[in-house]
Write an enzyme that holds these catalytic residues in place. Structure first.
Site, mmCIF file in Angstrom:
data_model
loop_
_atom_site.group_PDB
_atom_site.id
_atom_site.type_symbol
_atom_site.label_atom_id
_atom_site.label_comp_id
_atom_site.label_asym_id
_atom_site.label_seq_id
_atom_site.Cartn_x
_atom_site.Cartn_y
_atom_site.Cartn_z
ATOM 1 N N HIS A 57 56.257 35.297 23.838
ATOM 2 C CA HIS A 57 54.929 34.663 23.888
ATOM 3 C C HIS A 57 54.016 35.246 22.816
ATOM 4 O O HIS A 57 53.505 36.360 22.948
ATOM 5 C CB HIS A 57 54.304 34.876 25.277
ATOM 6 N N HIS A 59 51.143 33.861 19.423
ATOM 7 C CA HIS A 59 50.446 32.737 18.765
ATOM 8 C C HIS A 59 50.441 33.014 17.266
ATOM 9 O O HIS A 59 49.487 33.583 16.736
ATOM 10 C CB HIS A 59 49.014 32.615 19.300
ATOM 11 N N GLN A 152 45.377 24.139 23.022
ATOM 12 C CA GLN A 152 44.403 25.222 23.251
ATOM 13 C C GLN A 152 43.109 24.732 23.909
ATOM 14 O O GLN A 152 42.531 25.418 24.732
ATOM 15 C CB GLN A 152 44.073 25.892 21.910
ATOM 16 N N HIS A 210 50.433 27.942 29.674
ATOM 17 C CA HIS A 210 49.413 28.962 29.952
ATOM 18 C C HIS A 210 48.817 28.566 31.299
ATOM 19 O O HIS A 210 48.085 27.579 31.382
ATOM 20 C CB HIS A 210 48.325 28.937 28.879
ATOM 21 N N GLU A 213 45.264 31.506 33.591
ATOM 22 C CA GLU A 213 44.917 32.717 32.833
ATOM 23 C C GLU A 213 43.428 32.980 33.038
ATOM 24 O O GLU A 213 42.592 32.728 32.173
ATOM 25 C CB GLU A 213 45.245 32.545 31.342
ATOM 26 N N ASP A 309 51.567 38.229 22.925
ATOM 27 C CA ASP A 309 50.499 37.227 22.922
ATOM 28 C C ASP A 309 49.763 37.179 21.585
ATOM 29 O O ASP A 309 49.753 36.150 20.930
ATOM 30 C CB ASP A 309 49.508 37.488 24.069
ATOM 31 N N TRP A 315 41.434 36.959 20.252
ATOM 32 C CA TRP A 315 41.578 37.382 21.637
ATOM 33 C C TRP A 315 41.921 38.865 21.768
ATOM 34 O O TRP A 315 41.717 39.473 22.796
ATOM 35 C CB TRP A 315 42.676 36.552 22.335
HETATM 36 FE FE FE2 Z 1 48.934 32.984 24.978
#
Ligand code: FE2
Length: 413
Positions: A57, A59, A152, A210, A213, A309, A315
């Site tokens: 996982h 991005h 997203q 996702h 979350e 991630d 993030w």
């Molecule tokens: Fe993610």
């Protein structure tokens, strides 16, 4: 090429692993430690040889963008999405490819050869997806890349969201994603899950959502995803990522939920460093950890693994590609430093992750499988984590892809 003096997880003694071309030809027990006899012998020095680490996982379209144009000052997931929307507006095809390849290099340096990347498809031009489809081909000698069509900014809440998801799959996405907790309403969250499951079933794609979350204990889309997977018989092909709300569910609800989760057979990914950073942001004290119930999912016999991630994005500002760092943090955060957990903790970044990615017989140290493997710096799982060990050699398609020289320390007293 042969690998000598290798330890294998779950097996006693030493082994010689014979590679022929891009396959593992044979695995034979050794009676004792042997010296290398050929120039191309790799000596594992009585340490572990494992299949490559997996990044289940990440991005890659967003990595290495933290602070561009603005930093995420609140540290919340939702400000991260706002900051990313600003950065996304100025991304280009080449910008995405350059950053993704640089990040893949960081993953390769830490022994990762299988990667599942979420790619934002809430963009009328699908710029990131087009770039990542090219990257997937261009990095085949380094990693196997799975692309998730990731909405997203939502499927139902974003203009033409359904059409963009469908187009992304037609353009070559391997996996259908979702973000039901971010949709504008509960109803839209539910309908987005039904839509994406139908799209995946129709096109033969895997699924990775996702899901929940958030710290909101009322975010309950996991039950919808699991039930859709159960009814369609797709559980092994479906992954619920994050599910951090499960850390806030009360036990009575979770007990009922676990019955459904087990029946569904779905997989779970937790990103412990990211979640402990992004979640708990609306708490004072006591402050939640903001993670899913990793140990409980594992104890219940379900499949769960760890991912990174983010690497330096809106993030999460840190990260260097080292999944062993995530493993160590995750074991701490999830109360998994018990003796038995430590004995098999590498499962969380190898076999469990491979199962999540549906790698099947493309993964594992067995005769006939691809000659993809790592020589590690320790003899067992426990020592690998305790010593903060490394992948020292990464072999891919029967050739050395990466070799790491451990730091040398000189003492003078
Ligand atoms: Fe993610």
């Amino acid at each position: 090429m042969n690998i000598i003096n290798a330890r294998l997880r779950g097996k006693a003694g030493l082994f010689r692993i014979e590679l022929q071309g891009d396959r593992i030809a044979a695995i034979e027990p050794q009676a004792d430690v042997v010296a290398g006899s050929a120039v191309d012998d790799l000596d594992a020095q009585q340490n572990l040889v494992v299949p490559p680490f997996v990044e289940p996982h990440i991005h890659l379209d967003a990595t290495l963008t933290a602070g561009e144009p603005k930093w995420n000052m609140s540290g919340t997931l939702f400000e991260g999405i706002e900051r990313w929307a600003e950065r996304k507006a100025i991304t280009t095809h080449d910008d995405i490819k350059t950053r993704a390849k640089k990040t893949i290099g960081m993953l390769v340096d830490h022994g990762i050869q299988h990667v599942r990347t979420h790619v934002d498809v809430t963009d009328p031009k699908l710029t990131a997806l087009k770039a990542m489809v090219e990257v997937r081909d261009e990095v085949r000698d380094l990693v196997d890349l799975q692309i998730v069509a990731f909405p997203q900014e939502g499927i139902e809440s974003y203009a033409n969201g359904r059409a963009l998801m469908t187009e992304a799959v037609a353009m070559g996405a391997d996996v259908v994603g979702g973000i039901p907790h971010f949709e504008n309403t509960r109803d839209q969250g539910v309908s987005s899950v039904k839509f994406l499951m139908e799209l995946a079933e129709r096109t033969g794609c895997l699924v990775d959502v996702h899901c929940d979350e958030t710290d909101d204990p009322q975010s309950r889309f996991l039950e919808v995803l699991a039930e859709e997977a159960r009814v369609r018989g797709m559980g092994a092909r479906v992954t619920a990522s994050h599910t951090t709300a499960m850390g806030s569910y009360d036990n009575a609800y979770c007990s009922k939920l676990f019955r459904l989760l087990k029946m569904s057979g779905i997989n779970f990914v937790s990103c412990p460093t990211e979640s402990i950073h992004l979640q708990g942001r609306f708490d004072t004290y006591p402050k939640r950890r903001g993670l899913t119930r990793v140990a409980e999912i594992d104890r219940a016999g379900m499949n769960v693994c760890f991912g990174q991630d983010s690497i330096v994005d809106p993030w999460y500002p840190l990260g260097n590609g080292n999944i062993l760092r995530i493993l160590e943090a995750g074991l701490h955060i999830c109360h998994m430093l018990g003796y038995e957990d430590l004995q098999r903790c590498l499962d969380l970044i190898t076999d469990n992750s491979a199962r999540t990615l549906n790698l099947g017989e493309r993964y594992g140290i067995e005769a006939g499988r691809p000659a993809n493997l790592l020589l590690l710096s320790a003899a067992d799982d426990y020592e690998m984590v305790r010593s903060q060990g490394h992948a020292l050699v990464s072999v891919r398609h029967g050739k050395v892809l990466m070799r790491r020289t451990p730091a040398q320390i000189e003492r003078f007293a």
